[in-house]
Design a protein around this motif. Structure first.
Motif, PDB file in Angstrom:
ATOM      1  N   ASN A 117       0.804  -1.225   0.000  1.00  0.00           N
ATOM      2  CA  ASN A 117       0.000   0.000   0.000  1.00  0.00           C
ATOM      3  C   ASN A 117       0.829   1.264   0.000  1.00  0.00           C
ATOM      4  OD1 ASN A 117      -2.819  -0.500  -0.180  1.00  0.00           O
ATOM      5  ND2 ASN A 117      -2.758  -1.443   1.847  1.00  0.00           N
ATOM      6  N   ASN A 118       2.140   1.124   0.244  1.00  0.00           N
ATOM      7  CA  ASN A 118       2.995   2.303   0.291  1.00  0.00           C
ATOM      8  C   ASN A 118       3.441   2.770  -1.088  1.00  0.00           C
ATOM      9  OD1 ASN A 118       2.929   2.489   3.108  1.00  0.00           O
ATOM     10  ND2 ASN A 118       4.634   1.057   3.336  1.00  0.00           N
ATOM     11  N   VAL A 119       3.087   2.011  -2.120  1.00  0.00           N
ATOM     12  CA  VAL A 119       3.438   2.435  -3.472  1.00  0.00           C
ATOM     13  C   VAL A 119       2.743   3.762  -3.782  1.00  0.00           C
ATOM     14  CG1 VAL A 119       1.529   1.291  -4.667  1.00  0.00           C
ATOM     15  CG2 VAL A 119       3.727   1.552  -5.823  1.00  0.00           C
ATOM     16  N   ASP A 120       3.333   4.546  -4.663  1.00  0.00           N
ATOM     17  CA  ASP A 120       2.815   5.880  -4.966  1.00  0.00           C
ATOM     18  C   ASP A 120       1.579   5.781  -5.870  1.00  0.00           C
ATOM     19  OD1 ASP A 120       2.364   8.514  -5.666  1.00  0.00           O
ATOM     20  OD2 ASP A 120       4.489   9.002  -5.910  1.00  0.00           O
ATOM     21  N   HIS A 121       0.400   5.708  -5.242  1.00  0.00           N
ATOM     22  CA  HIS A 121      -0.843   5.553  -6.003  1.00  0.00           C
ATOM     23  C   HIS A 121      -1.165   6.798  -6.827  1.00  0.00           C
ATOM     24  CE1 HIS A 121      -2.018   1.681  -4.290  1.00  0.00           C
ATOM     25  NE2 HIS A 121      -1.589   2.140  -3.121  1.00  0.00           N
ATOM     26  N   LYS A 122      -0.716   7.953  -6.371  1.00  0.00           N
ATOM     27  CA  LYS A 122      -0.951   9.174  -7.136  1.00  0.00           C
ATOM     28  C   LYS A 122      -0.190   9.130  -8.457  1.00  0.00           C
ATOM     29  CE  LYS A 122      -0.607  14.226  -6.970  1.00  0.00           C
ATOM     30  NZ  LYS A 122      -0.159  15.408  -6.187  1.00  0.00           N
ATOM     31  N   LEU A 123       1.051   8.651  -8.419  1.00  0.00           N
ATOM     32  CA  LEU A 123       1.841   8.515  -9.642  1.00  0.00           C
ATOM     33  C   LEU A 123       1.170   7.532 -10.594  1.00  0.00           C
ATOM     34  CD1 LEU A 123       4.448   8.967 -11.295  1.00  0.00           C
ATOM     35  CD2 LEU A 123       5.464   7.061 -10.015  1.00  0.00           C
ATOM     36  N   ILE A 124       0.691   6.421 -10.059  1.00  0.00           N
ATOM     37  CA  ILE A 124       0.021   5.415 -10.886  1.00  0.00           C
ATOM     38  C   ILE A 124      -1.220   6.000 -11.541  1.00  0.00           C
ATOM     39  CG2 ILE A 124      -1.247   3.233 -10.807  1.00  0.00           C
ATOM     40  CD1 ILE A 124       0.692   2.344  -8.598  1.00  0.00           C
ATOM     41  N   ALA A 125      -1.994   6.764 -10.777  1.00  0.00           N
ATOM     42  CA  ALA A 125      -3.212   7.378 -11.320  1.00  0.00           C
ATOM     43  C   ALA A 125      -2.880   8.373 -12.425  1.00  0.00           C
ATOM     44  CB  ALA A 125      -3.981   8.075 -10.198  1.00  0.00           C
ATOM     45  N   GLU A 126      -1.822   9.157 -12.235  1.00  0.00           N
ATOM     46  CA  GLU A 126      -1.432  10.140 -13.256  1.00  0.00           C
ATOM     47  C   GLU A 126      -0.976   9.433 -14.529  1.00  0.00           C
ATOM     48  OE1 GLU A 126       1.390  12.168 -10.592  1.00  0.00           O
ATOM     49  OE2 GLU A 126       0.369  14.022 -11.096  1.00  0.00           O
ATOM     50  N   ALA A 127      -0.180   8.379 -14.376  1.00  0.00           N
ATOM     51  CA  ALA A 127       0.285   7.623 -15.540  1.00  0.00           C
ATOM     52  C   ALA A 127      -0.890   6.966 -16.261  1.00  0.00           C
ATOM     53  CB  ALA A 127       1.299   6.567 -15.100  1.00  0.00           C
ATOM     54  N   SER A 128      -1.818   6.403 -15.503  1.00  0.00           N
ATOM     55  CA  SER A 128      -2.990   5.747 -16.093  1.00  0.00           C
ATOM     56  C   SER A 128      -3.826   6.734 -16.891  1.00  0.00           C
ATOM     57  CB  SER A 128      -3.850   5.116 -14.992  1.00  0.00           C
ATOM     58  OG  SER A 128      -3.135   4.143 -14.280  1.00  0.00           O
ATOM     59  N   SER A 129      -3.993   7.924 -16.359  1.00  0.00           N
ATOM     60  CA  SER A 129      -4.784   8.947 -17.036  1.00  0.00           C
ATOM     61  C   SER A 129      -4.151   9.338 -18.366  1.00  0.00           C
ATOM     62  CB  SER A 129      -4.911  10.179 -16.139  1.00  0.00           C
ATOM     63  OG  SER A 129      -5.636  11.204 -16.785  1.00  0.00           O
ATOM     64  N   ILE A 130      -2.828   9.484 -18.381  1.00  0.00           N
ATOM     65  CA  ILE A 130      -2.111   9.820 -19.619  1.00  0.00           C
ATOM     66  C   ILE A 130      -2.315   8.729 -20.660  1.00  0.00           C
ATOM     67  CG2 ILE A 130       0.195  10.035 -20.636  1.00  0.00           C
ATOM     68  CD1 ILE A 130       1.038  11.503 -18.054  1.00  0.00           C
ATOM     69  N   VAL A 131      -2.142   7.487 -20.240  1.00  0.00           N
ATOM     70  CA  VAL A 131      -2.252   6.361 -21.174  1.00  0.00           C
ATOM     71  C   VAL A 131      -3.662   6.249 -21.733  1.00  0.00           C
ATOM     72  CG1 VAL A 131      -2.174   3.842 -21.364  1.00  0.00           C
ATOM     73  CG2 VAL A 131      -0.348   5.060 -20.157  1.00  0.00           C
ATOM     74  N   LYS A 132      -4.664   6.285 -20.867  1.00  0.00           N
ATOM     75  CA  LYS A 132      -6.052   6.138 -21.334  1.00  0.00           C
ATOM     76  C   LYS A 132      -6.444   7.234 -22.311  1.00  0.00           C
ATOM     77  CE  LYS A 132      -7.773   5.509 -17.116  1.00  0.00           C
ATOM     78  NZ  LYS A 132      -8.741   5.272 -16.009  1.00  0.00           N
ATOM     79  N   THR A 133      -5.925   8.433 -22.105  1.00  0.00           N
ATOM     80  CA  THR A 133      -6.227   9.543 -23.015  1.00  0.00           C
ATOM     81  C   THR A 133      -5.681   9.277 -24.415  1.00  0.00           C
ATOM     82  OG1 THR A 133      -6.257  11.173 -21.229  1.00  0.00           O
ATOM     83  CG2 THR A 133      -5.853  12.000 -23.459  1.00  0.00           C
ATOM     84  N   HIS A 134      -4.459   8.741 -24.484  1.00  0.00           N
ATOM     85  CA  HIS A 134      -3.796   8.583 -25.779  1.00  0.00           C
ATOM     86  C   HIS A 134      -4.217   7.331 -26.539  1.00  0.00           C
ATOM     87  CE1 HIS A 134      -0.956  11.972 -25.849  1.00  0.00           C
ATOM     88  NE2 HIS A 134      -0.866  11.828 -24.547  1.00  0.00           N
ATOM     89  N   ILE A 135      -4.648   6.280 -25.855  1.00  0.00           N
ATOM     90  CA  ILE A 135      -4.934   5.023 -26.555  1.00  0.00           C
ATOM     91  C   ILE A 135      -6.419   4.822 -26.829  1.00  0.00           C
ATOM     92  CG2 ILE A 135      -2.928   3.954 -25.451  1.00  0.00           C
ATOM     93  CD1 ILE A 135      -4.886   2.314 -23.724  1.00  0.00           C
ATOM     94  N   SER A 136      -7.237   5.810 -26.561  1.00  0.00           N
ATOM     95  CA  SER A 136      -8.694   5.639 -26.635  1.00  0.00           C
ATOM     96  C   SER A 136      -9.187   5.149 -27.994  1.00  0.00           C
ATOM     97  CB  SER A 136      -9.404   6.951 -26.271  1.00  0.00           C
ATOM     98  OG  SER A 136      -9.017   7.996 -27.140  1.00  0.00           O
ATOM     99  N   ASN A 137      -8.487   5.535 -29.076  1.00  0.00           N
ATOM    100  CA  ASN A 137      -8.945   5.159 -30.421  1.00  0.00           C
ATOM    101  C   ASN A 137      -8.006   4.188 -31.127  1.00  0.00           C
ATOM    102  OD1 ASN A 137     -11.291   6.861 -30.398  1.00  0.00           O
ATOM    103  ND2 ASN A 137      -9.936   8.625 -30.723  1.00  0.00           N
ATOM    104  N   PHE A 138      -7.092   3.556 -30.395  1.00  0.00           N
ATOM    105  CA  PHE A 138      -6.148   2.609 -30.996  1.00  0.00           C
ATOM    106  C   PHE A 138      -6.826   1.268 -31.265  1.00  0.00           C
ATOM    107  CE2 PHE A 138      -1.887   4.406 -29.179  1.00  0.00           C
ATOM    108  CZ  PHE A 138      -2.137   5.605 -29.819  1.00  0.00           C
ATOM    109  N   ASN A 139      -6.458   0.624 -32.394  1.00  0.00           N
ATOM    110  CA  ASN A 139      -6.895  -0.748 -32.626  1.00  0.00           C
ATOM    111  C   ASN A 139      -5.922  -1.701 -31.929  1.00  0.00           C
ATOM    112  OD1 ASN A 139      -4.627  -1.246 -34.329  1.00  0.00           O
ATOM    113  ND2 ASN A 139      -5.752  -0.490 -36.112  1.00  0.00           N
ATOM    114  N   VAL A 140      -6.150  -3.014 -32.062  1.00  0.00           N
ATOM    115  CA  VAL A 140      -5.360  -3.993 -31.310  1.00  0.00           C
ATOM    116  C   VAL A 140      -3.875  -3.927 -31.648  1.00  0.00           C
ATOM    117  CG1 VAL A 140      -4.967  -6.456 -30.932  1.00  0.00           C
ATOM    118  CG2 VAL A 140      -7.284  -5.566 -30.964  1.00  0.00           C
ATOM    119  N   ASN A 141      -3.544  -3.879 -32.938  1.00  0.00           N
ATOM    120  CA  ASN A 141      -2.143  -3.815 -33.337  1.00  0.00           C
ATOM    121  C   ASN A 141      -1.487  -2.536 -32.834  1.00  0.00           C
ATOM    122  OD1 ASN A 141      -2.123  -6.272 -34.637  1.00  0.00           O
ATOM    123  ND2 ASN A 141      -2.505  -5.411 -36.669  1.00  0.00           N
ATOM    124  N   GLN A 142      -2.220  -1.455 -32.866  1.00  0.00           N
ATOM    125  CA  GLN A 142      -1.690  -0.179 -32.385  1.00  0.00           C
ATOM    126  C   GLN A 142      -1.492  -0.197 -30.872  1.00  0.00           C
ATOM    127  OE1 GLN A 142      -4.749   2.305 -34.056  1.00  0.00           O
ATOM    128  NE2 GLN A 142      -3.573   2.770 -35.913  1.00  0.00           N
TER     129      GLN A 142
END
Length: 255
Positions: A117-142
């Motif tokens: 539980n001591n892992v930096d959950h805020k960092l994980i959330a920020e990284a997840s948000s960046i990724v989800k924003t950029h891959i929203s329209n990618f197909n499987v190969n992409q």
């Protein structure tokens, strides 16, 4: 029997290495790591050269990687490892068209289970948000290409910076790759598009058929183990609640 011993032996090495990383290793992710745009451009160009679909998303993947790297300098390596693992797992979760709550729960529980539980959950959330924003329209190969680029840039920086032996480096990346498959198992079975994503990612990483089978075996074993652990935990809670009702007690053991 020998193959089974090798399987559990490698699994033990991977778990032991993560424990070492969390408890004894105090290194931080290096400043300026992964910010060499020329190197990133070279990787993107090389891997997408013969695929117009991949070339079309290369600018988006580059922007995503650069945004991720802005988060990582001077962070603990264990926190960056967790954020990278989640970032790649989100790619798998998106492969069948939607990210399910089961997959989100699986990713979250894996992070807590392996990093605490001591892992930096805020960092994980920020990284997840960046990724989800950029891959929203990618197909499987992409999606597979995007996950591969994130992993390759991260792996190179970590290996160069830490000067790890091959054994320790393999022990570091093994759980990261295996958890990708576990993410898809959260929905009960592997969808066709999820299997296609995993196969494409393994192609890009040049894994042999034996290596792929090994990663899947680890994922399935850990997934089934976790199901049993959670079931037993749930049974214990149910028994506890039934005991409280039987003796007409509250949770603080008062009548």
């Amino acid at each position: 029997m020998f193959g089974l011993l090798c399987f559990f032996g490698c699994l033990f090495v991977a778990i032991k290495f993560l424990s070492w990383l969390a408890s004894d290793f105090k290194e931080q992710f290096p400043d300026n790591a992964g910010r060499d745009s020329n190197e990133l451009d070279s990787l993107l160009s090389r891997e997408s050269n013969n695929d117009s679909g991949l070339r079309s998303i290369s600018p988006h993947v580059k922007q995503m990687v650069l945004e991720l790297w802005k988060l990582f300098p001077d962070r603990k390596l264990i926190d960056v490892l967790a954020a990278i693992e989640v970032s790649i797992s989100i790619h798998m979760a998106k492969a069948d068209g939607q990210i399910s709550q089961n997959e989100i729960n699986e990713i979250r529980e894996d992070v807590i289970e392996r990093y605490g539980n001591n892992v930096d959950h805020k960092l994980i959330a920020e990284a997840s948000s960046i990724v989800k924003t950029h891959i929203s329209n990618f197909n499987v190969n992409q999606l597979a290409f995007s996950a591969y680029v994130i992993f390759e840039m991260w792996a190179k920086v970590v290996k160069d910076h830490l000067e790890l032996t091959d054994e320790k480096f393999v022990s570091l990346i093994l759980p990261v790759v295996s958890i990708i498959y576990r993410t898809a198992l959260a929905d009960g079975e592997i969808a066709h598009q999820e299997q296609k994503f995993f196969d494409k990612l393994c192609d890009l990483m040049h894994f042999s058929p034996d290596q792929r089978e090994y990663l899947v075996r680890i994922a399935v074993y850990q997934h089934n183990t976790n199901i049993n652990i959670r079931k037993n935990r749930g049974d214990e809670i149910n028994l506890f609640n039934e005991a409280l009702k039987l003796f007409k007690l509250n949770e603080n053991y008062t009548a």
